[in-house]
Each structure stands twice: as structure tokens, then as C-alpha cells.
Design an enzyme around this catalytic site. Sequence first.
Site, short mmCIF file in Angstrom:
data_model
loop_
_atom_site.label_atom_id
_atom_site.label_comp_id
_atom_site.label_asym_id
_atom_site.label_seq_id
_atom_site.Cartn_x
_atom_site.Cartn_y
_atom_site.Cartn_z
N ASP A 192 0.89 -1.17 0.00
CA ASP A 192 0.00 0.00 0.00
C ASP A 192 0.92 1.22 0.00
OD1 ASP A 192 -1.80 2.05 0.49
OD2 ASP A 192 -2.05 1.54 2.62
N ASN B 8 1.27 8.54 0.15
CA ASN B 8 2.08 9.75 0.01
C ASN B 8 3.08 9.92 1.15
OD1 ASN B 8 0.99 11.14 -2.43
ND2 ASN B 8 -0.91 10.99 -1.28
N THR B 9 2.76 9.40 2.33
CA THR B 9 3.63 9.55 3.49
C THR B 9 4.34 8.26 3.85
OG1 THR B 9 2.15 11.26 4.38
CG2 THR B 9 3.72 10.28 5.91
N ASN B 10 3.62 7.14 3.80
CA ASN B 10 4.20 5.85 4.20
C ASN B 10 3.86 4.76 3.19
OD1 ASN B 10 5.41 6.36 6.94
ND2 ASN B 10 3.31 7.03 7.36
N TYR C 97 -16.87 6.71 -9.94
CA TYR C 97 -16.22 7.42 -11.04
C TYR C 97 -14.88 6.79 -11.38
CZ TYR C 97 -13.88 9.97 -7.16
OH TYR C 97 -13.19 10.31 -6.02
N ALA D 71 -6.39 4.25 -6.09
CA ALA D 71 -6.24 2.81 -5.83
C ALA D 71 -6.45 2.48 -4.36
CB ALA D 71 -4.87 2.35 -6.29
N ASP D 72 -5.99 3.35 -3.46
CA ASP D 72 -6.16 3.08 -2.03
C ASP D 72 -7.64 3.09 -1.64
OD1 ASP D 72 -6.25 5.81 -2.61
OD2 ASP D 72 -5.36 6.42 -0.70
N ARG D 73 -8.39 4.02 -2.21
CA ARG D 73 -9.83 4.08 -1.91
C ARG D 73 -10.56 2.88 -2.52
NH1 ARG D 73 -11.82 9.89 -3.61
NH2 ARG D 73 -13.80 9.17 -2.71
#
Length: 243
Positions: free
Chosen positions: A6, A9-11, A90, A95-97
Site C-alpha cells: 500500500d 504519500n507519506t508511508n 467514477y 487505488a487506495d480508496r
Amino acid sequence: MILIFDIGNTNIHIGYYENGRLIQKQNLPTAEGMDKKLLKELLYKKSIEGVGVASVVPSLEQKLYRFCKDHSINTFFVSTRIKMPVKIAYNNLGADRIANINGAYIRYRDDLIIFSFGTAVTGDVILKSGIHRGGLIIPGVQTQLWSLKQKTALIKGIRLKKLIPLLGKNTNDCVLAGIINGIKFSIEGFIAKIKKVYKRDFLVIATGGWAKRLCPLVSGIDRCDLHLTLYGIYQLYKQNVKD
């Protein structure tokens, strides 16, 4: 064994799944990237059958893709083009969502509101029928802190505290009260509005790097599912990749 990435943006959250169970996990700062030495350590210290990935960082996604292709490792990337049980709202959904939405739907099979507390706070509404109705995105805690530090001369070195006041009596506490309570009231208001609009109850799930700290503060969250994204990626891998 399936290796799950996963990439946020941060980890970067990494999990090893065996026989449907998450047996090992680790986190890496995204800023450190993923060099070939690290990837070899991750991929060859276990008997890896395949790799599942959800990424919101295209440069690292491409690096991982090239490495796995060069080493003939079966790799699956979550996207809007894959087979999934939920009909998403939409076509450029992250991808995470997608992983969170489908993972939660597979695990709970209910009318759902899912919040992910990370660099951004995302919220998604999924009906029990498998329809994603849409969602929201607002800046997360660290993003709001960073923005204030960048744009103001006198707000520096804000320290996070366990107890957040409603009203601050110094600059540090005022900033925390504004950011944390702002997110809290936004989420609580969103939950109440969605329940009113759809005239039904929803199971409210929270995940993400800030979920453990924010869940106790936000009324209306039913479950804190810290590894939901990894679970969702794994389930989508199993649905899309033949053994």
C-alpha cells in the site's frame, strides 16, 4: 504467500498474506523510496507467489512494476479497470480508496461509510447493494500542519498532544484545537448528513495512519480497522489473479 504493498504519500505499508491471514507487516517512509536492495530483501526472504499493489505515487509504482517484471514476479495493480464486487462512482478513483471500498464491502456486507485518515482524509459511502455513491477528500492532520508552517511566519514547531482542547490558550493548542476539532466536526457532520439523506443507518469504518489517534475523538465511528487497505488489496488480488 502474497506480498501486499500500500504505497501512500507519506508511508509505504507492506503486508505478507498466507492462507488468507496477515502474518507479518511493516511500514516504511515513502520519502526513502524503494531501491533494488530493499525490494530483493522483501521479495526473497519469503516464498512469494505474487505481489498485490495499490499506489498513489506513480514513480514508485513504476519502479516496483519494472523490478517485478525483470524478475518474472506475478504482479497485480489495483485500478478502476479490474474486476471488483463494488460498482465505483467514477473512473479516476484512487487505488487506495478502491482497496478500502472493496475490502470493507467484502468484510462487512453492510451499508458503509469508510474514512481513511492519512495525508488526506477520505470518506466514501457504499450501499449494501454494492453501489459506491461517492465520497469526500479533505486535508489530513499533517498536511494542515505543514501548510500552516509554510505559510505563516510565527507558527512553527507545533507539538501534537494526546488531549486536544476545545479552545486553546496558547498558539500550539489553538492550532491543534482548530485542526483536530475541525476534522472531528467535519466527519461527525458528514456521518449525520449521510444517514439523514439516505434514511438508514450505516456502519462507519475508519482506517489509515491517523485512525488509531482520531477514532476515540470522533463520535459515530463504529470500528477502527487499521489494516483494511492491505486486506482490500489482498482480496482484489485473489479475485483477479488466477492461482
